[in-house]
Design a protein around this motif. Structure first.
Motif, short mmCIF file in Angstrom:
data_model
loop_
_atom_site.label_atom_id
_atom_site.label_comp_id
_atom_site.label_asym_id
_atom_site.label_seq_id
_atom_site.Cartn_x
_atom_site.Cartn_y
_atom_site.Cartn_z
N TRP A 193 13.72 -36.36 7.31
CA TRP A 193 14.46 -35.22 6.75
C TRP A 193 13.53 -34.35 5.92
O TRP A 193 13.58 -33.11 6.02
CB TRP A 193 15.61 -35.73 5.88
N PHE A 194 12.66 -34.97 5.14
CA PHE A 194 11.73 -34.22 4.30
C PHE A 194 10.76 -33.40 5.15
O PHE A 194 10.53 -32.21 4.87
CB PHE A 194 10.95 -35.21 3.42
N LEU A 195 10.23 -34.01 6.20
CA LEU A 195 9.28 -33.30 7.06
C LEU A 195 9.95 -32.17 7.83
O LEU A 195 9.34 -31.12 8.08
CB LEU A 195 8.63 -34.29 8.05
N ARG A 196 11.22 -32.36 8.20
CA ARG A 196 11.91 -31.37 9.01
C ARG A 196 12.42 -30.19 8.20
O ARG A 196 12.53 -29.07 8.71
CB ARG A 196 13.08 -32.04 9.73
N ASN A 197 12.71 -30.40 6.91
CA ASN A 197 13.33 -29.36 6.10
C ASN A 197 12.48 -28.86 4.93
O ASN A 197 12.27 -27.65 4.79
CB ASN A 197 14.68 -29.87 5.56
N ILE A 198 11.98 -29.75 4.11
CA ILE A 198 11.27 -29.33 2.90
C ILE A 198 9.87 -28.83 3.21
O ILE A 198 9.41 -27.83 2.64
CB ILE A 198 11.23 -30.48 1.87
N SER A 247 12.36 -15.16 7.64
CA SER A 247 13.48 -15.51 8.49
C SER A 247 13.62 -17.03 8.61
O SER A 247 14.73 -17.57 8.53
CB SER A 247 13.31 -14.89 9.88
N LEU A 248 12.50 -17.71 8.80
CA LEU A 248 12.51 -19.17 8.88
C LEU A 248 13.03 -19.77 7.59
O LEU A 248 13.89 -20.67 7.60
CB LEU A 248 11.11 -19.68 9.19
N LYS A 249 12.54 -19.27 6.47
CA LYS A 249 12.97 -19.78 5.16
C LYS A 249 14.46 -19.60 4.94
O LYS A 249 15.17 -20.54 4.53
CB LYS A 249 12.19 -19.04 4.06
N ILE A 250 14.98 -18.40 5.23
CA ILE A 250 16.38 -18.09 4.98
C ILE A 250 17.30 -18.98 5.83
O ILE A 250 18.30 -19.53 5.34
CB ILE A 250 16.66 -16.60 5.29
N VAL A 251 16.95 -19.14 7.10
CA VAL A 251 17.80 -19.93 7.99
C VAL A 251 17.80 -21.41 7.59
O VAL A 251 18.85 -22.06 7.60
CB VAL A 251 17.36 -19.75 9.46
N ILE A 252 16.64 -21.95 7.24
CA ILE A 252 16.58 -23.36 6.83
C ILE A 252 17.41 -23.58 5.56
O ILE A 252 18.18 -24.56 5.47
CB ILE A 252 15.13 -23.82 6.60
N MET A 253 17.30 -22.70 4.59
CA MET A 253 18.06 -22.86 3.35
C MET A 253 19.56 -22.71 3.60
O MET A 253 20.37 -23.46 3.06
CB MET A 253 17.58 -21.86 2.29
N ASP A 254 19.93 -21.75 4.44
CA ASP A 254 21.34 -21.60 4.79
C ASP A 254 21.85 -22.83 5.52
O ASP A 254 22.97 -23.30 5.30
CB ASP A 254 21.51 -20.35 5.65
N PHE A 255 21.04 -23.37 6.40
CA PHE A 255 21.35 -24.58 7.16
C PHE A 255 21.63 -25.76 6.23
O PHE A 255 22.55 -26.56 6.45
CB PHE A 255 20.19 -24.89 8.10
N LEU A 256 20.83 -25.88 5.15
CA LEU A 256 20.96 -27.02 4.24
C LEU A 256 22.11 -26.84 3.25
O LEU A 256 22.71 -27.83 2.81
CB LEU A 256 19.65 -27.23 3.48
#
Length: 363
Positions: free
Chosen positions: A120-125, A222-231
């Motif tokens: 989870w850490f490697l995939r998101n953070i 764009s990558l940052k925004i989508v990952i944060m919204d996803f989480l």
């Protein structure tokens, strides 16, 4: 003081045929424009309540302040990586201070993501730790090559790129919302082209490099925004409907130390830290300090706006900072406001309203 060009010089290209105004008139017009923008935001988001309206307005205000401060700083201080490192260091300090009342064990578990798996850490953070500071570094670097106008044009891609990234990750938008996104994108293009007349490119190789950095900034953002919204809102994504959501402060505190480490590595790899320290004067030092305060406010305003508005709407609302910056520049810095910028802002607001309408029809 009169804002008319010197005798014998034509007005800027996009202002030909547009009557020049005095400083007092410019200040009145700028104030009215900014008030209209915030009133329109309040009208579009009124169904979401006063808290969401306030967060959206604060987010736009922080964008405007930070952009003006960074533009001013870039004229006198050419170390964007070092400044970004300081910004993320301040964000980390504030996020640590937030958890002090909760005790050391809570703070440590958040900082190290100890209650999450390594996968989870490697995939998101890790992607956030890379994309978050690099977004700022790439944008600040692009500003030193091509200026704010061309960066604004490239930045108009962000609402569409965010929508596409979120769609790939499983977020489904209604047909009405997609139409709103493309309407807002069209308005953002009008705003950008209204500003681009000021660009003068002497170094074409530098121009290409600046555009490349601006595109990299859009992609990382764009990558940052989508990952944060996803989480923070996993139920909005079909691929993560069973995941537990994170609060904005949990998410930012998890990524803050790693964002700072990434910013430090980038600054050390691309700039000389001793030279950056040597070039700090009392004036630039005070300005850097103010940008740190503004950047901290912007980072937290952005993530709370993302939580309340969603990825696409947050990016669309954020595009309205351009008209506010232009209005302030006209009133206090002697610049002029293009009718094309005003028209573009109206189109962006229309797009935001259509996106909200699409969400209402989905809900």
């Amino acid at each position: 003081q009169d804002l008319r060009p010197a005798p014998g010089l034509p007005p800027p290209r996009f202002l030909r045929g547009v009557a020049m105004v005095s400083t007092a008139q410019a200040q009145v017009l700028a104030s009215a424009t900014a008030c209209c923008i915030f009133a329109a935001i309040a009208m579009i988001l009124r169904k979401r309540g006063g808290y969401v309206v306030g967060i959206a307005m604060f987010f736009v205000s922080c964008l405007v302040t930070t952009q003006l401060l960074m533009s001013r700083l870039s004229l006198h201080y050419k170390h964007p990586g070092f400044v970004t490192m300081l910004h993320f260091g301040c964000v980390w300090v504030v996020s640590c201070a937030y958890w002090v009342p909760s005790g050391f064990s809570k703070w440590w578990s958040i900082q190290t993501s100890s209650n999450r798996s390594n996968e989870w850490f490697l995939r998101n953070i890790v992607p956030l730790a890379l994309s978050n500071p690099l977004t700022v570094v790439f944008n600040n670097t692009a500003l030193t090559y091509v200026g704010a106008g061309m960066c604004a044009i490239v930045g108009t891609l962000s609402p569409v790129s965010v929508a596409i990234f979120s769609w790939i990750c499983g977020h489904r938008l209604s047909f009405v919302s997609w139409n709103g996104i493309f309407i807002a994108f069209s308005g953002a293009l009008l705003i950008a082209f209204g500003e681009v007349n000021a660009i003068q490119v002497a170094n074409h190789s530098g121009w290409y490099l600046g555009v490349l950095f601006a595109l990299a900034s859009v992609g990382a953002r764009s990558l940052k925004i989508v990952i944060m919204d996803f989480l923070m809102a996993p139920t909005d994504y079909q691929s993560a409907a069973s995941s537990s959501p994170l609060s904005p402060m949990e998410l930012y505190s998890m990524q803050a130390p790693w964002c700072f480490v990434t910013a430090v590595i980038f600054a050390m790899a691309t700039e000389s830290i001793p030279a950056a320290l040597k070039h700090i004067t009392p004036e630039t030092g005070g300005l850097i300090l103010v940008t740190c305060v503004s950047a901290v406010a912007l980072n937290f305003a952005g993530i709370f706006a993302l939580k309340e508005l969603g990825a696409s709407s947050q990016q669309i609302i954020g595009k309205l900072n351009t008209i506010c910056v232009a209005a302030i520049s006209m009133a206090f810095l002697g610049e002029q406001l293009s009718r094309l910028v005003l028209l573009g802002s109206t189109v962006v607001l229309s797009g935001a309203a259509v996106v909200e309408l699409g969400k209402d029809s989905n809900g």
